[in-house]
Design a protein around this motif. Structure first.
Motif, PDB file in Angstrom:
ATOM      1  N   SER A 151       0.807  -1.219   0.000  1.00  0.00           N
ATOM      2  CA  SER A 151       0.000   0.000   0.000  1.00  0.00           C
ATOM      3  C   SER A 151       0.838   1.267   0.000  1.00  0.00           C
ATOM      4  CB  SER A 151      -0.913   0.010   1.230  1.00  0.00           C
ATOM      5  OG  SER A 151      -0.138   0.144   2.417  1.00  0.00           O
ATOM      6  N   GLY A 152       2.047   1.168   0.522  1.00  0.00           N
ATOM      7  CA  GLY A 152       2.900   2.342   0.604  1.00  0.00           C
ATOM      8  C   GLY A 152       2.678   3.165   1.859  1.00  0.00           C
ATOM      9  N   ALA A 153       1.815   2.692   2.757  1.00  0.00           N
ATOM     10  CA  ALA A 153       1.545   3.422   4.000  1.00  0.00           C
ATOM     11  C   ALA A 153       2.819   3.568   4.823  1.00  0.00           C
ATOM     12  CB  ALA A 153       0.479   2.698   4.812  1.00  0.00           C
ATOM     13  N   THR A 154       3.027   4.752   5.366  1.00  0.00           N
ATOM     14  CA  THR A 154       4.223   5.013   6.170  1.00  0.00           C
ATOM     15  C   THR A 154       3.888   5.501   7.575  1.00  0.00           C
ATOM     16  OG1 THR A 154       4.365   7.272   5.296  1.00  0.00           O
ATOM     17  CG2 THR A 154       5.620   5.550   4.141  1.00  0.00           C
ATOM     18  N   GLU A 155       2.654   5.928   7.794  1.00  0.00           N
ATOM     19  CA  GLU A 155       2.252   6.444   9.100  1.00  0.00           C
ATOM     20  C   GLU A 155       1.418   5.404   9.842  1.00  0.00           C
ATOM     21  OE1 GLU A 155       3.126   9.228  10.516  1.00  0.00           O
ATOM     22  OE2 GLU A 155       4.334   9.840   8.782  1.00  0.00           O
ATOM     23  N   PRO A 156       1.829   5.010  11.052  1.00  0.00           N
ATOM     24  CA  PRO A 156       1.060   4.020  11.815  1.00  0.00           C
ATOM     25  C   PRO A 156      -0.410   4.387  11.981  1.00  0.00           C
ATOM     26  CG  PRO A 156       3.193   4.362  12.838  1.00  0.00           C
ATOM     27  CD  PRO A 156       3.074   5.388  11.745  1.00  0.00           C
ATOM     28  N   ARG A 157      -0.710   5.665  12.198  1.00  0.00           N
ATOM     29  CA  ARG A 157      -2.099   6.065  12.427  1.00  0.00           C
ATOM     30  C   ARG A 157      -2.975   5.872  11.192  1.00  0.00           C
ATOM     31  NH1 ARG A 157      -3.201   8.265  17.182  1.00  0.00           N
ATOM     32  NH2 ARG A 157      -1.496   9.056  18.482  1.00  0.00           N
ATOM     33  N   GLN A 158      -2.357   5.738  10.037  1.00  0.00           N
ATOM     34  CA  GLN A 158      -3.100   5.498   8.803  1.00  0.00           C
ATOM     35  C   GLN A 158      -2.972   4.048   8.343  1.00  0.00           C
ATOM     36  OE1 GLN A 158      -5.030   7.939   7.613  1.00  0.00           O
ATOM     37  NE2 GLN A 158      -4.305   9.182   9.327  1.00  0.00           N
ATOM     38  N   SER A 159      -2.533   3.175   9.250  1.00  0.00           N
ATOM     39  CA  SER A 159      -2.215   1.801   8.856  1.00  0.00           C
ATOM     40  C   SER A 159      -3.114   0.771   9.530  1.00  0.00           C
ATOM     41  CB  SER A 159      -0.753   1.487   9.204  1.00  0.00           C
ATOM     42  OG  SER A 159       0.125   2.336   8.496  1.00  0.00           O
ATOM     43  N   LEU A 160      -3.475  -0.235   8.757  1.00  0.00           N
ATOM     44  CA  LEU A 160      -4.195  -1.405   9.257  1.00  0.00           C
ATOM     45  C   LEU A 160      -3.160  -2.496   9.492  1.00  0.00           C
ATOM     46  CD1 LEU A 160      -7.001  -2.772   9.742  1.00  0.00           C
ATOM     47  CD2 LEU A 160      -6.896  -3.519   7.350  1.00  0.00           C
ATOM     48  N   PHE A 161      -3.094  -3.021  10.709  1.00  0.00           N
ATOM     49  CA  PHE A 161      -2.060  -4.010  10.976  1.00  0.00           C
ATOM     50  C   PHE A 161      -2.652  -5.320  11.470  1.00  0.00           C
ATOM     51  CE2 PHE A 161      -2.438  -2.776  15.389  1.00  0.00           C
ATOM     52  CZ  PHE A 161      -1.876  -3.807  16.136  1.00  0.00           C
ATOM     53  N   ALA A 162      -1.877  -6.373  11.291  1.00  0.00           N
ATOM     54  CA  ALA A 162      -2.306  -7.717  11.684  1.00  0.00           C
ATOM     55  C   ALA A 162      -1.349  -8.286  12.709  1.00  0.00           C
ATOM     56  CB  ALA A 162      -2.352  -8.633  10.462  1.00  0.00           C
ATOM     57  N   THR A 163      -1.861  -9.207  13.488  1.00  0.00           N
ATOM     58  CA  THR A 163      -1.026  -9.879  14.474  1.00  0.00           C
ATOM     59  C   THR A 163      -1.515 -11.305  14.654  1.00  0.00           C
ATOM     60  OG1 THR A 163      -0.035  -9.671  16.683  1.00  0.00           O
ATOM     61  CG2 THR A 163      -2.396  -9.271  16.505  1.00  0.00           C
ATOM     62  N   GLY A 164      -0.806 -12.042  15.475  1.00  0.00           N
ATOM     63  CA  GLY A 164      -1.192 -13.410  15.797  1.00  0.00           C
ATOM     64  C   GLY A 164      -0.797 -13.718  17.225  1.00  0.00           C
ATOM     65  N   PHE A 165      -1.203 -14.874  17.699  1.00  0.00           N
ATOM     66  CA  PHE A 165      -0.902 -15.274  19.066  1.00  0.00           C
ATOM     67  C   PHE A 165      -0.322 -16.683  19.069  1.00  0.00           C
ATOM     68  CE2 PHE A 165      -4.336 -12.196  19.333  1.00  0.00           C
ATOM     69  CZ  PHE A 165      -3.850 -11.320  20.292  1.00  0.00           C
ATOM     70  N   ARG A 220      -6.911  -9.921  13.032  1.00  0.00           N
ATOM     71  CA  ARG A 220      -6.335 -11.209  13.432  1.00  0.00           C
ATOM     72  C   ARG A 220      -6.822 -12.224  12.412  1.00  0.00           C
ATOM     73  NH1 ARG A 220      -4.300 -15.726  14.626  1.00  0.00           N
ATOM     74  NH2 ARG A 220      -4.360 -16.638  16.716  1.00  0.00           N
ATOM     75  N   ILE A 221      -6.012 -12.484  11.374  1.00  0.00           N
ATOM     76  CA  ILE A 221      -6.432 -13.316  10.248  1.00  0.00           C
ATOM     77  C   ILE A 221      -6.395 -14.799  10.602  1.00  0.00           C
ATOM     78  CG2 ILE A 221      -6.039 -13.830   7.814  1.00  0.00           C
ATOM     79  CD1 ILE A 221      -6.796 -10.892   8.475  1.00  0.00           C
ATOM     80  N   GLY A 222      -5.365 -15.217  11.335  1.00  0.00           N
ATOM     81  CA  GLY A 222      -5.254 -16.617  11.716  1.00  0.00           C
ATOM     82  C   GLY A 222      -4.355 -17.436  10.814  1.00  0.00           C
ATOM     83  N   SER A 223      -3.716 -16.786   9.838  1.00  0.00           N
ATOM     84  CA  SER A 223      -2.759 -17.456   8.954  1.00  0.00           C
ATOM     85  C   SER A 223      -1.612 -16.493   8.705  1.00  0.00           C
ATOM     86  CB  SER A 223      -3.414 -17.840   7.621  1.00  0.00           C
ATOM     87  OG  SER A 223      -2.436 -18.166   6.647  1.00  0.00           O
ATOM     88  N   ALA A 224      -0.439 -16.812   9.238  1.00  0.00           N
ATOM     89  CA  ALA A 224       0.710 -15.911   9.096  1.00  0.00           C
ATOM     90  C   ALA A 224       1.101 -15.734   7.635  1.00  0.00           C
ATOM     91  CB  ALA A 224       1.895 -16.451   9.898  1.00  0.00           C
ATOM     92  N   ALA A 225       0.992 -16.806   6.846  1.00  0.00           N
ATOM     93  CA  ALA A 225       1.339 -16.711   5.427  1.00  0.00           C
ATOM     94  C   ALA A 225       0.427 -15.715   4.715  1.00  0.00           C
ATOM     95  CB  ALA A 225       1.254 -18.084   4.762  1.00  0.00           C
ATOM     96  N   LEU A 226      -0.863 -15.757   5.026  1.00  0.00           N
ATOM     97  CA  LEU A 226      -1.791 -14.811   4.405  1.00  0.00           C
ATOM     98  C   LEU A 226      -1.586 -13.399   4.943  1.00  0.00           C
ATOM     99  CD1 LEU A 226      -5.109 -16.851   4.074  1.00  0.00           C
ATOM    100  CD2 LEU A 226      -3.436 -16.278   2.301  1.00  0.00           C
ATOM    101  N   ASP A 227      -1.226 -13.272   6.226  1.00  0.00           N
ATOM    102  CA  ASP A 227      -0.877 -11.946   6.752  1.00  0.00           C
ATOM    103  C   ASP A 227       0.185 -11.296   5.869  1.00  0.00           C
ATOM    104  OD1 ASP A 227      -2.572 -12.115   8.927  1.00  0.00           O
ATOM    105  OD2 ASP A 227      -1.006 -12.663  10.359  1.00  0.00           O
TER     106      ASP A 227
END
Length: 209
Positions: A151-165, A191-198
């Motif tokens: 996407s080219g996003a550089t600002e955290p406040r404008q970013s959608l992020f994913a994580t896992g547990f 939280r997608i549930g697949s690191a590869a897809l993240d």
């Protein structure tokens, strides 16, 4: 290079395996024949994981008998992977096993090819959405044969992020603390549930981080 095959041919081979393995795991779930178990007492595994793993590793061993394989079932010592004289295949037959067992679509077959510790080609196939991500060193990345880019996003406040547990829950506190800090600094969390897809979704712009 393996048997004079080009990296593009290696990627084609990996994509063919990923698609066939994806059809196998899709069919097993749709036929309602899933059987589940646990590895290390906490990590869910299904018989389809094992079937797909055996299919992929068997095909690689038949085509490239001298190659090493890192998979759910075969785990060589990779402490000096960059010094391996033979190529290495890295396989996750079902990335997102919990999603798979619960009927969620975010599931992927992941296959990568490395030489001297450096990944040269990779394929991630999502069988329930019929999406195939592939990349070959020096040729960029594609989704269903169309070029993709971040996407080219550089600002955290404008970013959608994913994580896992992790499967084990005894060391969650540091992760929760980091998430607590991050959630106040970003657009939203997934939280997608697949690191590869993240990773693939970051590559194609569906996620930013």
């Amino acid at each position: 290079m393996s048997d004079a095959m080009t990296l593009r041919e290696i990627t084609d081979f990996a994509e063919n395996l990923a698609r066939k393995a994806g059809e196998l795991v899709r069919r097993e779930r749709e036929d309602n024949t899933l059987r589940t178990d646990y590895k290390h007492q906490t990590e869910l595994v299904t018989h389809a994981d094992v079937m797909a793993d055996e299919f992929i590793t068997g095909a690689i061993r038949k085509r490239f008998p001298a190659h090493r394989i890192l998979s759910e079932e075969t785990m060589p010592d990779l402490s000096q992977a960059e010094e391996l004289d033979t190529p290495l295949w890295i396989i996750d037959p079902i990335d997102g096993t919990v999603n798979y067992a619960y009927g969620h679509p975010q599931v992927a077959v992941s296959i990568a090819y490395a030489e001297k510790g450096q990944v040269q080609a990779g394929v991630v196939h999502a069988p329930f959405s019929d999406e195939t991500y592939r990349a070959t060193k020096g040729e960029g990345a594609t989704l269903n044969d169309k070029p993709i880019q971040h996407s080219g996003a550089t600002e955290p406040r404008q970013s959608l992020f994913a994580t896992g547990f992790p499967y084990t829950k005894d060391k969650l506190e540091p992760l929760i603390n980091r998430l607590n800090a991050m959630i106040h600094q970003c657009r939203d969390l997934r939280r997608i549930g697949s690191a590869a897809l993240d990773i693939c979704w970051v590559a194609c712009g569906r996620l930013d981080i």
